[in-house]
Design an enzyme around this catalytic site. Structure first.
Site, PDB file in Angstrom:
ATOM      1  N   HIS A   1       0.855  -1.190   0.000  1.00 44.23           N
ATOM      2  CA  HIS A   1       0.000   0.000   0.000  1.00 44.23           C
ATOM      3  C   HIS A   1       0.889   1.238   0.000  1.00 44.23           C
ATOM      4  O   HIS A   1       1.938   1.255   0.664  1.00 44.23           O
ATOM      5  CB  HIS A   1      -0.902  -0.013   1.244  1.00 44.23           C
ATOM      6  CG  HIS A   1      -1.973   1.029   1.190  1.00 44.23           C
ATOM      7  ND1 HIS A   1      -1.707   2.355   1.429  1.00 44.23           N
ATOM      8  CD2 HIS A   1      -3.285   0.940   0.902  1.00 44.23           C
ATOM      9  CE1 HIS A   1      -2.827   3.048   1.289  1.00 44.23           C
ATOM     10  NE2 HIS A   1      -3.805   2.214   0.974  1.00 44.23           N
TER      11      HIS A   1
ATOM     12  N   ARG B   1      -3.353   1.177  -3.877  1.00 47.19           N
ATOM     13  CA  ARG B   1      -2.983  -0.230  -4.057  1.00 47.19           C
ATOM     14  C   ARG B   1      -3.667  -0.765  -5.312  1.00 47.19           C
ATOM     15  O   ARG B   1      -4.617  -0.148  -5.815  1.00 47.19           O
ATOM     16  CB  ARG B   1      -3.357  -1.070  -2.836  1.00 47.19           C
ATOM     17  CG  ARG B   1      -4.723  -0.777  -2.277  1.00 47.19           C
ATOM     18  CD  ARG B   1      -4.962  -1.548  -0.999  1.00 47.19           C
ATOM     19  NE  ARG B   1      -6.035  -0.951  -0.239  1.00 47.19           N
ATOM     20  CZ  ARG B   1      -6.820  -1.624   0.582  1.00 47.19           C
ATOM     21  NH1 ARG B   1      -6.653  -2.922   0.740  1.00 47.19           N
ATOM     22  NH2 ARG B   1      -7.761  -0.998   1.259  1.00 47.19           N
TER      23      ARG B   1
ATOM     24  N   LYS C   1      -7.544  -0.541  -6.847  1.00 42.64           N
ATOM     25  CA  LYS C   1      -8.364   0.386  -6.063  1.00 42.64           C
ATOM     26  C   LYS C   1      -8.469   1.719  -6.809  1.00 42.64           C
ATOM     27  O   LYS C   1      -7.957   1.884  -7.899  1.00 42.64           O
ATOM     28  CB  LYS C   1      -7.779   0.562  -4.649  1.00 42.64           C
ATOM     29  CG  LYS C   1      -7.719  -0.708  -3.850  1.00 42.64           C
ATOM     30  CD  LYS C   1      -8.992  -1.195  -3.171  1.00 42.64           C
ATOM     31  CE  LYS C   1      -9.947  -0.256  -2.594  1.00 42.64           C
ATOM     32  NZ  LYS C   1     -10.156  -0.397  -1.162  1.00 42.64           N
TER      33      LYS C   1
ATOM     34  N   ASP D   1      -6.941   8.533  -5.668  1.00 43.72           N
ATOM     35  CA  ASP D   1      -7.230   9.380  -4.500  1.00 43.72           C
ATOM     36  C   ASP D   1      -6.137  10.450  -4.447  1.00 43.72           C
ATOM     37  O   ASP D   1      -4.939  10.121  -4.527  1.00 43.72           O
ATOM     38  CB  ASP D   1      -7.232   8.507  -3.237  1.00 43.72           C
ATOM     39  CG  ASP D   1      -7.516   9.282  -1.946  1.00 43.72           C
ATOM     40  OD1 ASP D   1      -7.337  10.521  -1.943  1.00 43.72           O
ATOM     41  OD2 ASP D   1      -7.902   8.654  -0.957  1.00 43.72           O
TER      42      ASP D   1
ATOM     43  N   CYS E   1      -4.754  12.048  -2.097  1.00 38.21           N
ATOM     44  CA  CYS E   1      -3.709  11.995  -1.059  1.00 38.21           C
ATOM     45  C   CYS E   1      -2.514  11.148  -1.503  1.00 38.21           C
ATOM     46  O   CYS E   1      -1.387  11.371  -1.059  1.00 38.21           O
ATOM     47  CB  CYS E   1      -4.257  11.527   0.281  1.00 38.21           C
ATOM     48  SG  CYS E   1      -4.848   9.838   0.320  1.00 38.21           S
ATOM     49  N   TYR E   2      -2.747  10.187  -2.415  1.00 44.12           N
ATOM     50  CA  TYR E   2      -1.627   9.368  -2.898  1.00 44.12           C
ATOM     51  C   TYR E   2      -0.717  10.161  -3.836  1.00 44.12           C
ATOM     52  O   TYR E   2       0.348   9.668  -4.228  1.00 44.12           O
ATOM     53  CB  TYR E   2      -2.136   8.092  -3.569  1.00 44.12           C
ATOM     54  CG  TYR E   2      -2.945   7.225  -2.621  1.00 44.12           C
ATOM     55  CD1 TYR E   2      -2.447   6.903  -1.361  1.00 44.12           C
ATOM     56  CD2 TYR E   2      -4.213   6.771  -2.953  1.00 44.12           C
ATOM     57  CE1 TYR E   2      -3.191   6.147  -0.466  1.00 44.12           C
ATOM     58  CE2 TYR E   2      -4.960   6.005  -2.079  1.00 44.12           C
ATOM     59  CZ  TYR E   2      -4.444   5.704  -0.831  1.00 44.12           C
ATOM     60  OH  TYR E   2      -5.172   4.955   0.055  1.00 44.12           O
TER      61      TYR E   2
ATOM     62  N   ASP F   1     -10.134  14.157  -2.207  1.00 43.13           N
ATOM     63  CA  ASP F   1      -9.758  12.823  -2.691  1.00 43.13           C
ATOM     64  C   ASP F   1     -10.020  12.687  -4.205  1.00 43.13           C
ATOM     65  O   ASP F   1      -9.119  12.445  -5.014  1.00 43.13           O
ATOM     66  CB  ASP F   1     -10.572  11.846  -1.815  1.00 43.13           C
ATOM     67  CG  ASP F   1     -10.724  10.438  -2.316  1.00 43.13           C
ATOM     68  OD1 ASP F   1     -10.409  10.170  -3.465  1.00 43.13           O
ATOM     69  OD2 ASP F   1     -11.199   9.595  -1.531  1.00 43.13           O
TER      70      ASP F   1
ATOM     71  N   ASP G   1     -10.995  18.392   2.935  1.00 45.71           N
ATOM     72  CA  ASP G   1     -10.567  18.286   4.342  1.00 45.71           C
ATOM     73  C   ASP G   1      -9.091  18.671   4.409  1.00 45.71           C
ATOM     74  O   ASP G   1      -8.426  18.803   3.375  1.00 45.71           O
ATOM     75  CB  ASP G   1     -10.834  16.874   4.911  1.00 45.71           C
ATOM     76  CG  ASP G   1     -10.076  15.791   4.157  1.00 45.71           C
ATOM     77  OD1 ASP G   1      -8.837  15.798   4.229  1.00 45.71           O
ATOM     78  OD2 ASP G   1     -10.717  14.962   3.479  1.00 45.71           O
TER      79      ASP G   1
ATOM     80  N   HIS H   1      -6.474  15.948   3.009  1.00 46.86           N
ATOM     81  CA  HIS H   1      -6.314  15.925   1.556  1.00 46.86           C
ATOM     82  C   HIS H   1      -5.733  17.230   1.019  1.00 46.86           C
ATOM     83  O   HIS H   1      -5.018  17.236   0.011  1.00 46.86           O
ATOM     84  CB  HIS H   1      -7.643  15.561   0.867  1.00 46.86           C
ATOM     85  CG  HIS H   1      -7.951  14.105   0.988  1.00 46.86           C
ATOM     86  ND1 HIS H   1      -8.735  13.592   1.990  1.00 46.86           N
ATOM     87  CD2 HIS H   1      -7.518  13.039   0.254  1.00 46.86           C
ATOM     88  CE1 HIS H   1      -8.784  12.272   1.861  1.00 46.86           C
ATOM     89  NE2 HIS H   1      -8.064  11.910   0.824  1.00 46.86           N
TER      90      HIS H   1
HETATM   91  C1  FPP Z   1      -6.279   2.183   3.242  1.00 46.71           C
HETATM   92  O1  FPP Z   1      -7.392   2.910   3.275  1.00 46.71           O
HETATM   93  C2  FPP Z   1      -5.242   2.928   4.034  1.00 46.71           C
HETATM   94  C3  FPP Z   1      -4.332   2.320   4.739  1.00 46.71           C
HETATM   95  C4  FPP Z   1      -4.280   0.842   4.789  1.00 46.71           C
HETATM   96  C5  FPP Z   1      -3.255   3.080   5.510  1.00 46.71           C
HETATM   97  C6  FPP Z   1      -2.682   4.231   4.774  1.00 46.71           C
HETATM   98  C7  FPP Z   1      -1.437   4.716   5.410  1.00 46.71           C
HETATM   99  C8  FPP Z   1      -1.024   5.960   5.236  1.00 46.71           C
HETATM  100  C9  FPP Z   1      -1.776   6.936   4.417  1.00 46.71           C
HETATM  101  C10 FPP Z   1       0.299   6.402   5.820  1.00 46.71           C
HETATM  102  C11 FPP Z   1       0.157   7.147   7.117  1.00 46.71           C
HETATM  103  C12 FPP Z   1       1.432   7.757   7.466  1.00 46.71           C
HETATM  104  C13 FPP Z   1       1.807   8.183   8.683  1.00 46.71           C
HETATM  105  C14 FPP Z   1       3.088   8.912   8.811  1.00 46.71           C
HETATM  106  C15 FPP Z   1       1.053   7.936   9.928  1.00 46.71           C
HETATM  107  P1  FPP Z   1      -8.593   2.617   2.280  1.00 46.71           P
HETATM  108  O2  FPP Z   1      -8.841   1.170   2.165  1.00 46.71           O
HETATM  109  O3  FPP Z   1      -9.721   3.481   2.772  1.00 46.71           O
HETATM  110  O4  FPP Z   1      -8.056   3.269   0.942  1.00 46.71           O
HETATM  111  P2  FPP Z   1      -7.652   2.619  -0.474  1.00 46.71           P
HETATM  112  O5  FPP Z   1      -8.884   2.024  -1.052  1.00 46.71           O
HETATM  113  O6  FPP Z   1      -7.173   3.808  -1.247  1.00 46.71           O
HETATM  114  O7  FPP Z   1      -6.567   1.609  -0.222  1.00 46.71           O
HETATM  115 ZN    ZN Z   2      -7.188   9.994   0.515  1.00 47.60          ZN
END
Ligand code: FPP
Ligand code: ZN
Length: 410
Positions: free
Chosen positions: A230, A273, A276, A279, A281-282, A334, A341, A344
């Site tokens: 991820h 990942r 998916k 977004d 934030c990525y 996102d 927010d 983001h």
């Molecule tokens: C999946 O969310 C998200 C995670 C499994 C964790 C993400 C980790 C970070 C963003 C890093 C954090 C960093 C620090 C320094 C604390 P989801 O399933 O809602 O999103 P997805 O569908 O995009 O994977």
């Molecule tokens: Zn996000």
């Protein structure tokens, strides 16, 4: 620019997801997102060639400034993440080149002092148990403020005690005492310890080996060994390895292949990942890996690396952020249809900065999509604060001795 944008879009309209006439929940969601993204791109001036994608700087500034003084009820769920709110807002403001006044800076220092635990480290709010995530956010926020008052908030002796209290025999860290282990904690610990000069010979013993065990067959890094790769965890693992100077231990080529495959061909932004959705934030968690990888591969003797571009489509990412992730009244989000927010806002702007600037210091090559005024300040890709703020904090804390742990052979 609008013409170039239109050509690029037309060329990539064939890059839509194909479901082979076998729709699934995932493929239906992906199609909906592609539809919304297409509408956002179409709404932007097809046929009006003079239009430029524009960063709504003033609106974002007003949204952020207000957030430092007042948060709506919807933020009550972030009561255990208050240092994060300070960091997300302060970092967004520094990216926009907006200084904060002395009084606000001092108020934030006083607030973060109240979040610091007598056990060392910072909690999510005053009186809360110390936790590595708000500790990372608080230290970053204080380094962005960068005054003597800000640096002196951090009790380094106690911070080191807290880090030892969450260190595990296998080299990993728990997020808090008796809490969960994952690679976020390794990064948070490495980040705060390196910025404040409290790294002892034993603090990170076994840690690079543990991070390495989180890199899986996909090439990216999972939260713990055996978990799906991820972007959030991959950034944390790679940045921690860079801090510990052990990035060469990772399979860098596999990591590069994994992260570059996460940039969406149609949308232009990144997914977290495989399979998916895109977004905003990525834009940081994934695209922020490319400067780290570039440097690591360069040190590894890969001389065929570009001297002007990161290894992702920098323009496409900027288009996604500028045209799909801006709220018209300020703040970023996102994907189209989602609310704005501060999280983001921070990570969309951080990713936009990565996509605009190649290299560091004098070697900066800018690739600015749209108006020149869209240009943000550069970031330090390991810590995600301004590079000068990193240098200033490191210089400050290097003048202080590494604390000695009582009753420990560090
Ligand atoms: C999946 O969310 C998200 C995670 C499994 C964790 C993400 C980790 C970070 C963003 C890093 C954090 C960093 C620090 C320094 C604390 P989801 O399933 O809602 O999103 P997805 O569908 O995009 O994977
Ligand atoms: Zn996000």
């Amino acid at each position: 620019m609008a013409n170039a944008l239109r050509c690029w879009r037309q060329e990539h309209s064939k890059e839509r997801m194909k479901d082979d006439n076998l729709p699934t929940v995932t493929s239906v969601e992906q199609k909906t997102v592609e539809q919304n993204v297409e509408e956002a791109y179409d709404a932007f001036g097809i046929g009006q060639s003079m239009l430029q994608p524009t960063l709504q700087r003033e609106k974002h500034f007003q949204y952020l400034k207000k957030g430092l003084r007042h948060l709506s009820e919807s933020y009550s769920c972030l009561d255990a993440s208050r240092p994060w709110l300070c960091y997300w807002i302060l970092h967004s403001l520094e990216l926009l080149g907006e200084p904060i006044d002395d009084c606000t800076a001092s108020n934030i220092c006083q607030f973060l002092t109240r979040c610091q635990s007598p056990k060392g480290g910072f909690g999510g709010g005053p009186g809360q148990e110390p936790h590595l995530a708000p500790t990372y956010a608080a230290v970053n926020a204080l380094c962005i403020i960068g005054t003597e008052e800000a640096y002196s908030v951090i009790n380094r002796e106690k911070l080191l005690e807290f880090l030892y209290s969450v260190k595990q025999p296998n080299g990993s860290f728990t997020m808090h005492v008796s809490g969960e282990v994952d690679v976020r904690s390794t990064y948070c610990a490495a980040s705060v310890a390196s910025l404040t000069n409290i790294i002892t010979p034993t603090l990170f013993e076994g840690t690079p080996e543990w991070v390495l065990s989180c890199q899986n067959w996909e090439g990216g890094i999972g939260g713990v060994p055996g978990m799906e790769a991820h972007g959030g965890y991959t950034f944390c693992g790679m940045a921690a390895m860079v801090i510990l100077k052990k990035e060469w231990m990772l399979d860098l080529k596999a990591l590069l292949r994994w992260v570059t495959s996460r940039q969406m061909r149609f949308e232009g932004g990144f997914q977290g990942r495989c399979n998916k959705l895109v977004d905003g934030c990525y834009s940081f968690w994934q695209a922020g890996l490319l400067p780290l990888l570039h440097r690591a591969l360069h040190m590894d003797g890969k001389n065929s690396l570009s001297m002007t571009h990161w290894m992702f489509h920098q323009e496409a990412l900027q288009e996604y952020i500028l045209l799909c992730c801006q709220n018209s009244t300020g703040g970023l989000l996102d994907k189209p249809g989602k609310s704005r927010d501060f999280y983001h806002t921070c990570y969309c702007l951080s990713g936009l900065s990565v996509a605009q600037h190649f290299g560091g210091g004098d070697l900066l090559h800018d690739v600015i999509v749209g108006d020149k005024n869209n240009r943000l300040e550069p970031i330090h890709p390991v810590y995600n604060i301004g590079p000068k703020k990193v240098a200033q904090a490191v210089m400050h804390f290097l003048k202080l001795p590494v604390p000695q742990m009582k009753n420990s052979s560090n």
